[in-house]
Design an enzyme around this catalytic site. Sequence first.
Site, PDB file in Angstrom:
ATOM      1  N   ASP A  40     -12.023  -9.690   4.335  1.00 52.62           N
ATOM      2  CA  ASP A  40     -13.238  -9.792   3.582  1.00 52.62           C
ATOM      3  C   ASP A  40     -13.941 -11.220   3.787  1.00 52.62           C
ATOM      4  O   ASP A  40     -14.851 -11.542   4.091  1.00 52.62           O
ATOM      5  CB  ASP A  40     -13.165  -9.392   1.994  1.00 52.62           C
ATOM      6  CG  ASP A  40     -13.649  -7.993   1.906  1.00 52.62           C
ATOM      7  OD1 ASP A  40     -13.264  -7.154   2.764  1.00 52.62           O
ATOM      8  OD2 ASP A  40     -14.154  -7.638   0.797  1.00 52.62           O
ATOM      9  N   TYR A  85       0.664  -1.164   0.141  1.00 51.33           N
ATOM     10  CA  TYR A  85       0.022  -0.154  -0.158  1.00 51.33           C
ATOM     11  C   TYR A  85       0.727   1.292   0.039  1.00 51.33           C
ATOM     12  O   TYR A  85       0.537   2.281  -0.248  1.00 51.33           O
ATOM     13  CB  TYR A  85      -1.089   0.145   1.367  1.00 51.33           C
ATOM     14  CG  TYR A  85      -2.150  -0.776   0.771  1.00 51.33           C
ATOM     15  CD1 TYR A  85      -2.030  -2.147   0.840  1.00 51.33           C
ATOM     16  CD2 TYR A  85      -3.529  -0.212   0.755  1.00 51.33           C
ATOM     17  CE1 TYR A  85      -3.389  -2.672   0.841  1.00 51.33           C
ATOM     18  CE2 TYR A  85      -4.649  -0.927   0.726  1.00 51.33           C
ATOM     19  CZ  TYR A  85      -4.452  -2.445   0.516  1.00 51.33           C
ATOM     20  OH  TYR A  85      -5.386  -2.931   0.521  1.00 51.33           O
ATOM     21  N   LYS A  87       3.589 -15.025   3.673  1.00 54.87           N
ATOM     22  CA  LYS A  87       3.927 -15.994   2.603  1.00 54.87           C
ATOM     23  C   LYS A  87       5.516 -16.369   2.553  1.00 54.87           C
ATOM     24  O   LYS A  87       6.219 -16.076   1.584  1.00 54.87           O
ATOM     25  CB  LYS A  87       3.179 -15.458   1.555  1.00 54.87           C
ATOM     26  CG  LYS A  87       3.447 -16.276   0.053  1.00 54.87           C
ATOM     27  CD  LYS A  87       2.438 -17.476   0.126  1.00 54.87           C
ATOM     28  CE  LYS A  87       2.630 -18.480  -0.986  1.00 54.87           C
ATOM     29  NZ  LYS A  87       1.825 -19.787  -0.875  1.00 54.87           N
ATOM     30  N   ASP A 118      -2.328 -18.628   2.287  1.00 53.10           N
ATOM     31  CA  ASP A 118      -2.952 -19.353   1.639  1.00 53.10           C
ATOM     32  C   ASP A 118      -3.903 -20.510   2.242  1.00 53.10           C
ATOM     33  O   ASP A 118      -5.087 -20.533   2.421  1.00 53.10           O
ATOM     34  CB  ASP A 118      -2.557 -19.959   0.168  1.00 53.10           C
ATOM     35  CG  ASP A 118      -1.048 -20.730   0.703  1.00 53.10           C
ATOM     36  OD1 ASP A 118      -0.664 -20.451   1.686  1.00 53.10           O
ATOM     37  OD2 ASP A 118      -0.508 -21.031  -0.270  1.00 53.10           O
ATOM     38  N   ASP A 172      -5.912  -6.908   4.323  1.00 47.16           N
ATOM     39  CA  ASP A 172      -7.133  -6.711   3.479  1.00 47.16           C
ATOM     40  C   ASP A 172      -8.010  -7.981   2.986  1.00 47.16           C
ATOM     41  O   ASP A 172      -9.048  -7.833   2.974  1.00 47.16           O
ATOM     42  CB  ASP A 172      -6.937  -6.008   2.228  1.00 47.16           C
ATOM     43  CG  ASP A 172      -7.705  -5.380   1.334  1.00 47.16           C
ATOM     44  OD1 ASP A 172      -8.821  -4.823   1.716  1.00 47.16           O
ATOM     45  OD2 ASP A 172      -7.772  -5.405   0.058  1.00 47.16           O
TER      46      ASP A 172
HETATM   47  C1  IPM Z   1     -10.647  -1.743   3.180  1.00 48.91           C
HETATM   48  C2  IPM Z   1     -10.736  -1.123   1.593  1.00 48.91           C
HETATM   49  C3  IPM Z   1      -9.502  -0.339   1.323  1.00 48.91           C
HETATM   50  C4  IPM Z   1      -8.205  -0.885   1.339  1.00 48.91           C
HETATM   51  C5  IPM Z   1      -9.701   0.331   0.013  1.00 48.91           C
HETATM   52  C6  IPM Z   1     -10.997   0.989  -0.086  1.00 48.91           C
HETATM   53  C7  IPM Z   1      -8.384   1.238  -0.517  1.00 48.91           C
HETATM   54  O1  IPM Z   1     -10.695  -2.171   0.804  1.00 48.91           O
HETATM   55  O2  IPM Z   1     -10.463  -0.872   3.863  1.00 48.91           O
HETATM   56  O3  IPM Z   1     -10.379  -2.783   3.307  1.00 48.91           O
HETATM   57  O4  IPM Z   1      -7.848  -1.856   0.554  1.00 48.91           O
HETATM   58  O5  IPM Z   1      -7.528  -0.859   2.531  1.00 48.91           O
HETATM   59 MN    MN Z   2     -10.754  -4.108   1.910  1.00 51.31          MN
END
Ligand code: IPM
Ligand code: MN
Length: 357
Positions: free
Chosen positions: A251, A138, A190, A223, A247
């Site tokens: 999710d 990032y 990794k 993974d 990140d």
């Molecule tokens: C998150 C989002 C952000 C990230 C994006 C919107 C830049 O996906 O907060 O997880 O990748 O950190």
């Molecule tokens: Mn995200």
Amino acid sequence: MSKVYKIGVIGGDGIGPEIIREGVKVLKSVSEVCNFKLEFIEYDFGGERYLKTGETLPDSAIEEFKKLDAIYLGAVGHPDVAPGILEKGILLKIRFELDQYINLRPVKLYPGVETPLKNKKPEDIDYVVVRENTEGLYCGIGGNFKKGTSDEIALQLSINTKKGVERCIKYAFELTKERNKKKTLTVVDKANVLTYEGDLWRRTAMELSKDYPDIKLDFAFVDATCMWMVKNPEWFDVIVTNNMFGDIITDLGAITQGGLGIAAGGNINPIGVSMFEPIHGSAPKYAGKNIACPLATISAGGMMLENLGEKEAAKLIEKSIIKALSEGYIKSLEAGKMGMTTSQVGDLIAKFVKEIK
Ligand code: IPM
Ligand code: MN
């Protein structure tokens, strides 16, 4: 005299303003019964403002933010703005400039919430991901060379500093100690391929572990971690990982706790100004319809109060969310399927925090 906290509020884009309104409603309500005051300062940063003025987030705003106690963010991301502009120009700029080096993302299944994981119950899904938040892929270092030709090269560098890695893992150790649950910290990397950064992370974790003799230190590849988060989420207590892996796996974590409608996170600078947000995006297709689930945002508000030291208020918010879900008031976390509107969910939680108190 009761304490006063200055909170910067950025509704942002899409459903952002609607959900943040409910979050603010709940925060006001809980502050009334917990003997502290909140002063909200609203900012209109986001896609609309960018389209009108060409400005994402001026440096002067960062200077103003430094005087706040915390920032409460809805979501940024606008269908008419190219990807990356608002994300980098607003969200990542705040994370980096305010040195919010921890992205704290609890993965917790509440009673009454459906998980796609077969046979897993709330006691099986309760861990926290500590995501490094200011380095790695990032960092924005890289570039294109001979762009548009057949010799094109794209470079995207991953930066891992000793200082950055150390402070992140130390935070994770402290959190594991404070949680006092499985007393296990899992470093996710990794290291079998990304050997240089993997080595730095593992070595640093092993050095630090000498100060935490009661905490078991584990290592796992990212993974395989994805598989275990689905198959055996009960193995985890605290996970610490780099920005990119964090990140991605959060999710996955979010869907196991019932979806993005409930998953909250904090961008934390332990000695500075932190920012709290739902981990979902701006969901433009649901915007303006009063149907999006505000629970992730409300929960992020709870994390904010916890971080400010208002532990009782934070607990009241969590208990209210649990009551609303486990007693069937809220039918689903999906937009349009909650059995009530966005603002009704906010009203309900705002009422519960007072009743439970
Ligand atoms: C998150 C989002 C952000 C990230 C994006 C919107 C830049 O996906 O907060 O997880 O990748 O950190
Ligand atoms: Mn995200």
